[in-house]
Design a protein around this motif. Structure first.
Motif, mmCIF file in Angstrom:
data_model
loop_
_atom_site.group_PDB
_atom_site.id
_atom_site.type_symbol
_atom_site.label_atom_id
_atom_site.label_comp_id
_atom_site.label_asym_id
_atom_site.label_seq_id
_atom_site.Cartn_x
_atom_site.Cartn_y
_atom_site.Cartn_z
ATOM 1 N N TYR A 278 79.916 8.233 3.649
ATOM 2 C CA TYR A 278 80.606 7.238 4.465
ATOM 3 C C TYR A 278 81.122 7.910 5.721
ATOM 4 O O TYR A 278 81.958 8.828 5.652
ATOM 5 C CB TYR A 278 81.778 6.603 3.712
ATOM 6 N N VAL A 279 80.628 7.477 6.876
ATOM 7 C CA VAL A 279 81.122 7.936 8.172
ATOM 8 C C VAL A 279 81.187 6.722 9.080
ATOM 9 O O VAL A 279 80.245 5.922 9.131
ATOM 10 C CB VAL A 279 80.206 9.021 8.785
ATOM 11 N N ALA A 280 82.295 6.574 9.783
ATOM 12 C CA ALA A 280 82.468 5.409 10.657
ATOM 13 C C ALA A 280 83.251 5.822 11.892
ATOM 14 O O ALA A 280 83.997 6.815 11.876
ATOM 15 C CB ALA A 280 83.213 4.299 9.907
ATOM 16 N N PRO A 281 83.100 5.077 12.985
ATOM 17 C CA PRO A 281 83.906 5.350 14.176
ATOM 18 C C PRO A 281 85.387 5.181 13.866
ATOM 19 O O PRO A 281 85.776 4.329 13.065
ATOM 20 C CB PRO A 281 83.427 4.295 15.180
ATOM 21 N N CYS A 282 86.209 5.980 14.506
ATOM 22 C CA CYS A 282 87.650 5.896 14.289
ATOM 23 C C CYS A 282 88.197 4.621 14.921
ATOM 24 O O CYS A 282 87.867 4.287 16.054
ATOM 25 C CB CYS A 282 88.362 7.100 14.913
ATOM 26 N N GLN A 283 89.061 3.920 14.188
ATOM 27 C CA GLN A 283 89.741 2.758 14.749
ATOM 28 C C GLN A 283 91.208 2.783 14.348
ATOM 29 O O GLN A 283 91.549 3.121 13.217
ATOM 30 C CB GLN A 283 89.094 1.443 14.316
ATOM 31 N N ASP A 284 92.053 2.457 15.292
ATOM 32 C CA ASP A 284 93.485 2.453 15.022
ATOM 33 C C ASP A 284 93.895 1.129 14.395
ATOM 34 O O ASP A 284 93.054 0.289 14.046
ATOM 35 C CB ASP A 284 94.287 2.757 16.291
ATOM 36 N N ALA A 285 95.201 0.926 14.260
ATOM 37 C CA ALA A 285 95.702 -0.273 13.586
ATOM 38 C C ALA A 285 95.338 -1.564 14.306
ATOM 39 O O ALA A 285 95.290 -2.623 13.694
ATOM 40 C CB ALA A 285 97.224 -0.175 13.430
ATOM 41 N N ALA A 286 95.069 -1.466 15.604
ATOM 42 C CA ALA A 286 94.689 -2.646 16.370
ATOM 43 C C ALA A 286 93.177 -2.872 16.372
ATOM 44 O O ALA A 286 92.694 -3.828 16.983
ATOM 45 C CB ALA A 286 95.185 -2.512 17.808
ATOM 46 N N GLY A 287 92.451 -1.992 15.695
ATOM 47 C CA GLY A 287 91.005 -2.100 15.684
ATOM 48 C C GLY A 287 90.348 -1.491 16.909
ATOM 49 O O GLY A 287 89.138 -1.613 17.098
ATOM 50 N N GLU A 288 91.145 -0.815 17.745
ATOM 51 C CA GLU A 288 90.617 -0.182 18.947
ATOM 52 C C GLU A 288 90.061 1.199 18.616
ATOM 53 O O GLU A 288 90.504 1.865 17.678
ATOM 54 C CB GLU A 288 91.721 -0.050 20.006
ATOM 55 N N ALA A 289 89.064 1.626 19.409
ATOM 56 C CA ALA A 289 88.476 2.949 19.208
ATOM 57 C C ALA A 289 89.553 4.017 19.365
ATOM 58 O O ALA A 289 90.410 3.942 20.252
ATOM 59 C CB ALA A 289 87.352 3.170 20.206
#
Length: 404
Positions: A50-61
Motif C-alpha cells: 500500500y502506497v498512496a500520495p500524502c494528504q492532510d486532514a483537508a484532503g490536500e496534497a
C-alpha cells in the motif's frame, strides 16, 4: 482503560455507542495515521503493498517529510469527529490518534533521524490536535532498530540510532504539546505502543536506560503483552499468557505478560507509566495431536487453522461465541472442550476430532490480568481492538474487573 479503534474497518464497524462505549473507556486510540516521506505514505513491501500520495486532514496534497497524514481524509475525519462528539456526554473520555502500526512503521527511522522531519511531525501533530479537538498522539513504532515488516531493497527502515532518535522526537513533541496545552488550557498526551520482549526494552549492550529516558516525555507506555505465540509457529502455545508455565518451551525467554511488565520496571520505568496490553482476539492451530494431556497444548501442529476472522486464523471471544465454539456458559461447543491453564492463567479450546487448538482471551483471563495490573500499581489496561469484541462483552468484563 485504553482501546484501539480500527479506522479502516469503519464501514462495517462505525463509530456508534453500540461499538464504542465511551462510558467505560478512558481513551480511544484511532488507528492508524501514517507519516509522509517524499510525498508518499504507506509501505511498498509485498505483504503490505500500500502506497498512496500524502494528504492532510483537508484532503490536500502534503509534501513535508514527517507530517502526519490520513489514509482517507474524508472518512478518517468523519470518524474522528464522531469519536470527539462522544466527549460531550462522557467528559472523561479522550480521543488520541495512533500513528504507524505494523504496516506503516517503515518511515519512523527516517523521520526520527532528521531534525527537519521531526519538526514537521511535531507541527502537524499540534495542528491536527487543534483541528479536531483531539487529546494526543500515540506513536506505534514497530520497532526502533528492528523493523517488524522487512524493508524493501534500497530503503532504510531501521538504524542503530533509532532508540536515541526516538528520545529526541518524544522530547520535541512533549515541549510543543506542553506549550500548546498552556495556550489551549488542556493537556495533550503522548503515549507509545511498545514491544514486550527484551529486544525492545534493551538498546543492545547499553541496556534499558533508554526506555526510562524516553518515558520521561511520555504520559505512559502501552505494552503489547501478547503475540508471544503465533500460528505460523509449528507448536501450539498461549499467545498472551499472564504468568510462566514451565511446560512452555519459551518460558525461559520470558515470553509472557508479567515478564514484559517486569522488564520495564527493572529498566527504571515507574509503574504508573505502564499500561498492560491485553488482546481481544486469539489464534488457532490445526492438526494438533492430543499429546500426553489429551488437550493439544504445546504440540507440533499442521499450521494455522482457518475459519476465523475473514477466513483466517484469528479468533476473538465474540466470534468464538458466534461460531458456537463457546457456549453461553463458557463451555466448549461444536466438538470443542474448554481448558484452563492454571499456571499461565489462560483459557484454550481443543477439538480432538480434527486437532484444532485455539488460544484466546476471555472474561476469566481478563479478571486475572486486571488483578495483576492493580497489584503492581500499573496505570491501567490497553486492548487491541474494539471490533474484535462482539457485543462489548470483553470491554464490560475488563471494566468491571478494573473497577472492583
Amino acid at each position: 482503560m485504553v482501546g484501539y479503534y480500527p479506522g479502516w474497518k469503519s464501514d462495517a464497524f462505525p463509530v456508534t455507542a453500540a461499538n464504542v462505549d465511551a462510558g467505560r473507556l478512558t481513551m480511544a486510540l484511532y488507528a492508524f495515521l501514517g507519516v509522509c516521506w517524499n510525498g508518499k505514505h504507506g509501505n511498498p513491501e509485498p505483504s503490505v503493498n500500500y502506497v498512496a500520495p500524502c494528504q492532510d486532514a483537508a484532503g490536500e496534497a502534503q509534501a513535508a517529510n514527517g507530517a502526519l497524514v490520513f489514509r482517507d481524509a474524508a472518512k478518517d475525519g468523519a470518524n474522528l469527529r464522531a469519536l470527539v462528539a462522544m466527549k460531550r456526554r462522557h467528559p472523561q473520555f479522550k480521543v488520541v490518534v495512533s500513528v504507524g502500526g505494523w504496516d506503516w512503521s517503515n518511515q519512523f527511522s527516517n523521520v526520527a533521524d532528521s531534525a527537519e522531519a521531526r519538526a514537521s511531525f511535531v507541527a502537524s501533530s499540534v495542528k491536527l490536535m487543534r483541528r479536531f479537538g483531539l487529546d494526543g498522539v500515540d506513536i506505534d513504532w514497530e520497532y526502533p532498530t528492528e523493523a517488524g515488516v522487512p524493508c524493501v531493497a534500497g530503503a532504510v527502515c531501521a538504524r542503530p540510532a533509532d532508540k536515541r532518535n526516538f528520545i529526541m522526537l518524544a522530547r520535541e513533541l512533549r515541549a510543543a504539546f506542553d506549550a500548546a496545552g498552556r495556550q489551549d488550557r488542556k493537556h495533550y498526551s503522548i503515549t507509545i505502543a511498545a514491544g514486550g520482549n527484551a529486544n525492545y526494552v534493551n538498546d543492545g549492550a547499553a541496556g534499558g536506560g533508554w526506555i526510562a529516558e524516553l518515558a520521561q516525555s511520555l504520559d505512559w507506555i502501552n505494552i503489547m503483552a501478547y503475540d508471544f505465540h503465533m500460528p505460523w509457529e509449528k507448536r501450539s502455545g498461549h499467545h498472551a499468557a499472564l504468568f510462566a508455565d514451565p511446560a512452555d518451551p519459551v518460558t525461559a525467554d520470558g515470553l509472557y505478560a508479567s515478564a514484559s511488565v517486569q522488564r520495564y520496571l527493572r529498566a527504571g520505568v515507574a509503574a504508573d507509566k505502564l499500561v498492560m496490553g491485553v488482546p481481544f482476539y486469539g489464534y488457532g492451530w490445526k492438526g494438533c495431536p492430543p499429546g500426553a494431556g489429551g488437550d493439544g497444548q504445546y504440540q507440533d501442529c499442521g499450521g494455522g487453522a482457518g475459519g476465523g476472522v475473514d477466513g483466517g486464523n484469528a479468533y476473538g471471544y465474540g466470534l468464538l461465541r458466534k461460531l458456537g465454539y463457546l457456549t453461553a456458559g463458557h463451555d466448549g461447543g461444536q466438538g470443542f472442550q474448554r481448558h484452563w491453564n492454571g499456571a499461565a492463567r489462560a483459557p484454550y479450546l481443543y477439538r480432538a476430532a480434527d486437532g484444532v487448538w485455539i488460544s484466546y482471551e476471555d472474561p476469566a483471563s481478563l479478571k486475572e490480568k486486571a488483578r495483576y495490573v492493580k497489584a503492581q500499581g500499573l496505570r491501567g489496561a490497553m486492548f487491541w481492538e474494539l471490533s474484535a469484541d462482539g457485543g462489548q462483552q470483553m470491554l464490560r468484563a475488563l471494566s468491571a474487573a478494573m473497577r472492583k
